[in-house]
Design a protein around this motif. Structure first.
Motif, PDB file in Angstrom:
ATOM      1  N   GLY A  82      35.493  39.303  36.364  1.00 26.73           N
ATOM      2  CA  GLY A  82      36.981  39.086  36.282  1.00 26.73           C
ATOM      3  C   GLY A  82      37.237  40.209  35.101  1.00 26.73           C
ATOM      4  N   ALA A  92      40.282  37.977  39.371  1.00 21.85           N
ATOM      5  CA  ALA A  92      39.069  37.545  39.410  1.00 21.85           C
ATOM      6  C   ALA A  92      38.388  37.547  40.689  1.00 21.85           C
ATOM      7  N   ALA A 104      38.757  32.798  37.493  1.00 19.29           N
ATOM      8  CA  ALA A 104      40.304  32.842  36.958  1.00 19.29           C
ATOM      9  C   ALA A 104      40.530  31.615  36.114  1.00 19.29           C
TER      10      ALA A 104
END
Length: 131
Positions: A82, A92, A104
């Protein structure tokens, strides 16, 4: 209708054949750190390096432009899960949508802890013996 961020998603899929899902969120805590000019710290919660590895912050790029894909490309090695997009959000990566979403959420949670800890003091690095 495809998202206006489609070039960013395509750049990820072209570079990372191991990735089947990309999740892009506008996490307010991660964005707040970039707006304040404060670097995201992956050393205050051990689960960040353990679960996600390095979480870079890219150079700024106006959202929905070809440059948004370009600033991400230098970080698309096989380790990255990410990244934080300044003034914009989080991107992500994962083998599934669920796994990308967990990345995320993890980044945004860590950013929230950093913002909250900064409000009451100086965030401390976790003890080195944890990892």
């Amino acid at each position: 209708t495809p998202t206006t961020e489609l070039p960013m998603h395509i750049a990820i899929y072209n570079k990372r054949t191991d990735i089947n899902a990309v999740v892009h969120i506008h996490g307010p805590y991660a964005v707040a750190l970039t707006v304040a000019g404060i670097p995201f710290r992956s050393d205050i919660l051990p689960e960040i390096p353990l679960k996600f590895g390095e979480i870079p912050t890219t150079d700024y790029a106006t959202p929905s432009t070809p440059r948004a894909a370009e600033v991400l490309k230098p970080y698309l090695n096989n380790e990255i899960r990410g990244a934080i997009l300044p003034y914009h959000g989080i991107v992500a990566l994962g083998k599934t949508v669920e796994k990308a979403l967990l990345v995320a959420e993890g980044i945004e949670y860590a950013a929230k802890v950093q913002v909250l800890a900064s409000a009451i003091g100086e965030p401390k690095q976790y003890p080195n013996d944890i990892i």
